[in-house]
Motif scaffolding. Sequence first.
Motif, PDB file in Angstrom:
ATOM      1  N   ASN A  12      49.057  39.745  37.571  1.00 46.86           N
ATOM      2  CA  ASN A  12      50.239  40.410  38.110  1.00 46.86           C
ATOM      3  C   ASN A  12      51.506  39.789  37.535  1.00 46.86           C
ATOM      4  OD1 ASN A  12      49.213  42.232  40.558  1.00 46.86           O
ATOM      5  ND2 ASN A  12      48.054  40.303  40.590  1.00 46.86           N
ATOM      6  N   GLY A 112      50.553  45.536  36.732  1.00 44.15           N
ATOM      7  CA  GLY A 112      49.163  45.099  36.860  1.00 44.15           C
ATOM      8  C   GLY A 112      48.630  44.826  35.462  1.00 44.15           C
ATOM      9  N   PRO A 309      43.576  43.478  39.206  1.00 38.22           N
ATOM     10  CA  PRO A 309      44.730  43.401  40.120  1.00 38.22           C
ATOM     11  C   PRO A 309      44.587  44.461  41.214  1.00 38.22           C
ATOM     12  CG  PRO A 309      45.363  44.518  38.092  1.00 38.22           C
ATOM     13  CD  PRO A 309      43.941  44.050  37.893  1.00 38.22           C
TER      14      PRO A 309
END
Length: 443
Positions: A12, A112, A309
């Motif tokens: 992230n 992400g 993610p």
Amino acid sequence: MNITKNNVDALNAVVTVQVSKNDYADKVTKVLTDYRKNANIPGFRKGAVPMSLIEKQYGKAVLLEEVNKLLQESLNKYLVDEKLDILGNPLPKVTEDFNWDAEDFSFDFELGLAPQFEVDLAAKNNLVQYNVIADETMLNAQVARIQKQYGKVVSKDTVEEGNDVSGIFANAEKGINNRATLDFETFADAKTAKAFLGKKVGDVVTLNTKGLFNDDHKLMDVLAIGHDDVHGLDIEVTFTIDEVVGYEPADLNQELFDKLFPNGEVASVEDLKAKIKEDAEKQFEQQTKQKFLNDVTEHLVENTKFDLPAEFLKKWIQTSGEKELTPEEAEQEYNNSEKSLRFQLIESKIITQNNLQITFEELKDYTSELIKKQMAQFGQMNPTDEDVQGIVARVLGNQDEVRRLSEQVMNEKLLALFAEKVPAKSKEVTYEDFIKAMYGELN
């Protein structure tokens, strides 16, 4: 303009885009000037509306539009320039007290990031590469079917040995009501076939579904029920006979052989069996290749470990569709699609690592062969190259077809790679055992 990235963790990140007045002022002024030239406002001549009035009426909307355009362009360029491998699309972080009256702005976007991992094709596994053979039992059965197919059909009033019966399977409790035709050879127990002997049109035979056929998938077909419902099914069904058909089998002579193979390729029963074996095993080969591809895919998804993610992807799923989903709906959608996403990432890694590219010439050649096979099925055995290439051009002019055919070509490349690099036990089986393996029923 200034763009910076802050890594929250390995999967992230937050990208901050800082926009100053100098970045957007000229664009906003140009748009408002164009508005002024064409504005029709009562009390003012066209093109003579005061700029202050234009700014008051349109300024905020133009500012938002131009800044958003600038954001989209600059963010996309940044992602490309920095070679960031992201999943989904950047998500803007909502700021409740954002001030559009300021001159300089700061925008945060959540990213992400695609995980880093390795794919080990050569890892130890329990995969099996099947080789399906047409055994003598299957060949004899196929010859008998041909004799039946080309034989003389005789309508019967009473069921005799070797007849077929059609009728309705029914069970009110399970909602079963399906017409089917039964060949007695498919029953698992000869006693079941004997229960039909001597029956007439209109008679009802009661049968138990447990062990009725050697293959439960036959039961699935004749009862018209799902794969999950058929296994272990132990109920009574009625079969109401509405038609009895007998056959006088066709003679195994040259006349029959020429009907089947007009080019004089078959002159004996042995030749016929050889042709049946050749054709059947070609079809089996395609099925075994597809199963191997599916099995390797499943193996790689289960054994290539990496994190995703997940929370970012759930938020992205929630807002990326035509209708915004609830958090619960987005979580369910993520759970449903996680396996597919994992294989997309694995497949992409395999394609990159092994330089599996598709050229336009390969796509054209593949399409040409496909079209020739299809034309042959309709009796066009020797089409001209001009005819084939004309069809190829039309097919490849359709982007959906290009995408579909490209996937097929890539699947063939992946299959060839897996056959070369993925260790697998080779196993020779009959078609009956292969079908059991397809459904996880073969030990």
